[in-house]
Design an enzyme around this catalytic site. Sequence first.
Site, short mmCIF file in Angstrom:
data_model
loop_
_atom_site.label_atom_id
_atom_site.label_comp_id
_atom_site.label_asym_id
_atom_site.label_seq_id
_atom_site.Cartn_x
_atom_site.Cartn_y
_atom_site.Cartn_z
N GLU A 1 9.35 17.97 -8.64
CA GLU A 1 8.54 17.69 -9.82
C GLU A 1 7.61 18.82 -10.24
O GLU A 1 7.26 18.92 -11.41
CB GLU A 1 7.71 16.43 -9.55
CG GLU A 1 8.51 15.16 -9.39
CD GLU A 1 9.23 14.77 -10.67
OE1 GLU A 1 8.59 14.72 -11.73
OE2 GLU A 1 10.45 14.52 -10.59
N SER B 1 0.91 -49.56 0.23
CA SER B 1 0.10 -50.16 1.29
C SER B 1 -0.52 -49.15 2.24
O SER B 1 -1.40 -49.51 3.03
CB SER B 1 0.97 -51.14 2.10
OG SER B 1 1.37 -52.22 1.28
#
Length: 863
Positions: free
Chosen positions: A91, A492
């Site tokens: 780069e 219940s």
Amino acid sequence: MFRFILSFFGSIFSLLVTGLIFGLLILGGVFWTYSRDLPSHEQLSQYAPKTISRVYSGEGRLIDEFAEERRIFVPGEEIPDLVKEAFVSAEDKNFYQHHGYDMRGIMAAGRDAVMSRGQNVRGASTITQQVMKNFLLSSDRSVERKVKELILATRLEQSLSKDQILELYLNEIFLGQNSYGVAAAAQTYFNKTLSELEPHEAATLAAMPQAPGRYHPVRAKERVTERRNYVLREMWQNGYIDEATMKSESAKPLRSVQNGDFEAFAEKLPPRDYFTDEIRRQLSEEFGEDEFFGGGLTIRATVEPHMQSVASDALRSALEDYDRGRGIWHGVIETLPEEALASEAAWRAALFDVKAAPRDVPGWMPAVILEVSDAGNARIGIEGIEEDADGHWVPAKDAQWARPEREDGSLGPRAQGVGDLAQPGDVVMVGAMTSDADGSFIRWTLRQVPEVQGGFMAMDVNTGRVIAMQGGFSYQSSVFNRATQAMRQPGSSFKPFVYAAALDNGYTPATIVVDEEIAINTPDGMWRPKNASNRTYGPTPLRTGIEQSRNLMTIRVAQDIGMQTVANYAERFGVYPDGQMRPFLANSLGAQETTLYNMVAAYAMFANGGERVEPTLVDRVQDRRGRTVYRHDQRDCVGCSQNALPAGTAPEIDTNRERVMDAVTAYQITSMMEGVVKRGSGTGVNLPVPIAGKTGTTNEAKDVWFVGFSSNIVAGCYLGYDQPRTLGQNAYGGTLCVPVFNAFMRQAVAEYGGSAFKVPEGGYFMKIDRFTGARLSADASGANVISEFFRDGTTLDSGMAYVDGGFEPKIMPAVDGLPLTLKALPATGAGTYGSKAVTTSTGQRKVIPGKADFGTISSGGLY
């Protein structure tokens, strides 16, 4: 003549100098204009990139990770020189010489653009400029952005060293495959750390920034290889590697995880499941999504992987057994096109792309029907399983349990072979049937994800640490977590909160409650609730009401103490948020929806003696710098700060927890729920330690529940369709959820043990007749004898008042007498089934049902 020539060239020189001055002034003006209001480059010295948040189990094993940008930050000094050299060569080969911009590179790029008439336009940005673009500027291609980039790059070079700039670059840059930074990319492409990379692998990573979206190591293998070899040549020319290394490394094939050359890192992680996804949901809300997905958090989860596996297996087994018992086939996942069956490579590629197939169910694999024989046998191709000479087959008999479901919802006749259920090209799930004796392979069998779903959760009753959570059959099949997100009627299983409120409001386990018919006029008409047995049993001890899940008794108790009192209790325990429970009588039977998560946490407070415990999936959270930002355990360790303790002593842990209910009440309700397991609707529980719990079944059995606990662990389960509909006539919490609880708790007891529930101070035991509530002598024995726990200051006289809840009783009027003894007389046959007349201590005649708690065992419900 000479003067004329000199004057001419002098004029030209003057014009050039003047033009140069004006050009420099204009250029300076441009730079001055763009330099105003630039973002500050100094913030990069405090660089905190988005990094992966990781979840670890209690023993430190990585079990999941979350990231918006998959990045692993590595300090510059820990990045190998080989990696730095590869990226500098690829780069910005003059990186260590320039001051932020490379004039030679800019001029070369301009020359190439002119020579090619705009066809060969390449970037000339240095690494420093790329850092500026990535961190502080946009990616648009404009003169303005390039000018700003140059200005900031020059400033950055003055404030940070080259190594610091390179550290920013190598940790921030995008390298494809959702990998940001070199460390994450090395793991993604090669499943290696940076220090393990070879030169050609480092060069491959350095090749990616040019076109990370296009440089795929499989689809663009040739292009990536060419770029990799270019980087290797640059590394040689820059003196980082020798020529022999360059040539040998360039000759190596391009190998990658994506090409199957290395095992993927993700394959070492367990599949994402409901537990870690719930951590994501809760911590994203607590810390914010940006911090969770990018903050680099280290999260220590409470999950016990072995127990999580037991929980998921137990729930899956129950769901699959129920689904199989229905005998309905709905297992075709997808149908592949005909051309996908042309070759093994074609169907394998097509099968791999079927994302709807759940791959997180142990022992299950996606398969495609390749052909169906006249006998009804099917040859299948199985993902991840090599073909053999004869192929893989599912025999016809494996399909004969099911009836196909037609498009209109009707059912076809029972299948005679696989062809009645699936055709060539259909994708199904299969599993291997093995011998119980030696585990040897028998044959392949068809599998299907059940339509019925459910949830399971288990936690420590003292710390609130959730050790297992399963939110459905398969996370990959459905990410909806039914343990925490599904709002269901508890039925219940809610009743213990009604009875606990009653015990704290003057009731005892021996209080007599009238079990008779009730009619209530509501805006929607007359409501006539029923017991599950469709019978009534007359005056009955409170204990029996919960053991046999009597709806009518529960409603009378709730009416007597007030539904607002019940609502306050439920909210105090966290079953519902504060102020959210509606004080309607039907809600005393569990009509209002809540989550399994809330119910299990609430039951834990019964188990630990009435102290508040907050459920948690996380023990501790640390930020990227290792600082603890959350810790669940807030208990105080008395003596832990001392250098030494007296001999024979140990540190004392002060729980400092809020008390949500009286310890005597907690023990009484726990004892009554032990009766549910021993004599009531939870008799299927079969464990070697004391267990208390409560079943629940809603109207038409749309939901079935069981929540139970030992002295250490509380666990709960519910089953039901996501769009509620009946589970069938024989569906009860005791038949569908209790087996799940048993399977899990057998392992939990082996792991964590269990003991008798702790008896608190402030009470005493007395033997009574559990059918009538009458006091018995201390040496009494028999099936009707129970040793009941009473609060100090409470006598049996004050604990046996008749309670009718203010409703008009069918058999007798409510009385204020407090009977001391109940003298049995011969049965008269009057009143309810099996009833008998008795004389109370006040001389009155009452009707008591024979064996009041021996009615049809059920889980109660909403009626």
